[in-house]
Design a protein around this motif. Structure first.
Motif, short mmCIF file in Angstrom:
data_model
loop_
_atom_site.label_atom_id
_atom_site.label_comp_id
_atom_site.label_asym_id
_atom_site.label_seq_id
_atom_site.Cartn_x
_atom_site.Cartn_y
_atom_site.Cartn_z
N HIS A 1 0.84 -1.53 -0.02
CA HIS A 1 -0.09 0.12 -0.04
C HIS A 1 0.79 1.42 0.04
CE1 HIS A 1 -2.96 -2.79 0.98
NE2 HIS A 1 -3.88 -2.11 1.31
N HIS B 1 -6.30 9.60 1.03
CA HIS B 1 -7.49 9.29 0.72
C HIS B 1 -7.97 7.81 0.30
CE1 HIS B 1 -6.44 10.08 -3.61
NE2 HIS B 1 -7.58 9.47 -3.75
N GLU B 2 -6.73 7.25 0.07
CA GLU B 2 -7.10 5.74 -0.55
C GLU B 2 -6.82 4.76 0.59
OE1 GLU B 2 -5.92 5.35 -4.90
OE2 GLU B 2 -4.02 5.80 -3.65
N LEU B 3 -6.45 5.23 1.82
CA LEU B 3 -6.29 4.72 3.13
C LEU B 3 -7.54 4.56 4.08
CD1 LEU B 3 -2.78 5.89 3.91
CD2 LEU B 3 -3.47 3.78 2.31
N SER B 4 -7.63 3.35 4.62
CA SER B 4 -8.73 3.16 5.72
C SER B 4 -8.07 4.02 6.93
CB SER B 4 -8.91 1.87 5.94
OG SER B 4 -7.97 1.36 6.62
N GLY B 5 -9.00 4.28 7.80
CA GLY B 5 -8.71 4.85 9.10
C GLY B 5 -7.56 4.30 9.73
N LEU C 1 -11.79 4.39 15.19
CA LEU C 1 -11.52 3.01 14.86
C LEU C 1 -12.31 2.17 15.52
CD1 LEU C 1 -7.35 3.04 15.12
CD2 LEU C 1 -9.02 3.50 13.21
N ASP C 2 -12.54 0.91 14.78
CA ASP C 2 -13.55 -0.03 15.54
C ASP C 2 -12.63 -0.94 16.52
OD1 ASP C 2 -11.96 -1.90 14.40
OD2 ASP C 2 -13.26 -2.22 12.62
#
Length: 307
Positions: free
Chosen positions: A132, A138-142, A170-171
């Motif tokens: 990655h 903007h293409e990354l998850s939190g 975050l979860d």
């Protein structure tokens, strides 16, 4: 300064943090936790003033250091920062690889030929996938944005890492993974100061817990005592624990006072069921506690009726 007057955002904050130790600073939003982190790195607004000292192991005072010293020898090199909302601190038009390459060049003596592998190694330290690296923020998850920020903070090998609300948004699975990764960085002698309002995350990572309320430390205690036996001594800290879903799930009544409009005496008095005449005076922070009635009535109990 606010409306022509000073606001004491943080006062009487005193603690030690040893190599290999994790101190977690907890408290409700707006209590001054992030202001403290900004002060340590010289990132406060231009009209802010500081007093006291924040000493590194060689005696360098972070609060007194000039901006050139902070910029050239402290930030990234001696103190790393994992910022709150990491995606907002990443340049949107640059990839993670570009961010890491620039930081590696700035903070290390890595040669141009060795740079690609150094970037990959920096990603590995924060468990950021090399696949990655060519993605934009903007293409990354939190969770991936958080790991990218952590990787950047670790490049310089800073002996002190500040993590400001690193689990926000975050979860629970990602929260646990993130704090485990941060905790791993203390095993080689780094110190970690983590700021959070997530007590479950604090319980997973902390050696010491510092509780802040209305800009002041009100309790400082070993984590094993805070989350176990005998438990916290300050009514506010006990109320925070009681509000956890896995405990009593009983929220604290009311809300903290604004830092610019603190009441006289104990700032927690209006929310405390054990408030008494002594609370008209501001309690001193002594032996890790600022309270006139430690171990008093449980904050979950209804407030006694008053005549």
């Amino acid at each position: 300064m606010r409306a022509g007057r000073y606001v004491e955002a943080v006062t009487d904050a005193a603690f030690d943090l040893a190599p290999g130790e994790c101190l977690v600073l907890v408290g409700e939003s707006g209590c001054g936790k992030s202001v403290l982190a900004s002060a340590l790195l010289g990132l406060l607004p231009g009209n802010a003033e500081t007093a006291g000292s924040a000493l590194l192991d060689d005696g360098l005072d972070l609060l007194a250091a000039a901006e050139p010293t902070l910029a050239r020898t402290v930030r990234g090199r001696r103190v790393g920062l994992v910022p709150q909302s990491p995606a907002a601190h990443l340049t949107p038009v640059r990839t993670v690889r570009a961010h890491l390459a620039e930081t590696v060049r700035a903070l290390t003596r890595t040669s141009r030929a060795a740079l690609p592998e150094a970037v990959g190694a920096a990603a590995d330290r924060a468990a950021f996938p090399r696949t990655h690296l060519d993605r934009h923020p903007h293409e990354l998850s939190g969770g991936l944005a958080q790991r990218a920020a952590t990787a950047l903070a670790l490049v310089g090998g800073a002996p002190l890492l500040l993590a400001d609300e690193p689990t926000t948004g975050l979860d629970r699975e990602l929260v646990e993974r993130t704090v485990d990764e941060l905790r791993a960085h203390t095993r080689d002698g780094r110190a970690l100061l983590m700021i959070t309002h997530d007590l479950a995350a604090a319980a997973r990572i902390a050696d010491t817990v510092a509780v802040m309320y209305a800009g002041r430390l009100v309790e400082l205690t070993p984590a094993r005592e805070f989350f176990g036996t005998p438990g916290p001594r300050h009514p506010y800290a006990r109320g925070l624990l009681a509000a956890l879903p896995e405990r009593e799930f009983t929220p604290l009544p009311g809300s903290p006072p604004a830092l610019g409009d603190l009441p006289p005496g104990c700032a927690f008095a209006a929310r405390c069921p054990a408030v008494g005449p002594a609370c008209a005076e501001r309690p001193a922070f002594t032996d890790g506690l600022a309270c006139h009635h430690p171990d008093g009535p449980d904050p979950r109990l209804p407030e006694p009726a008053r005549a």
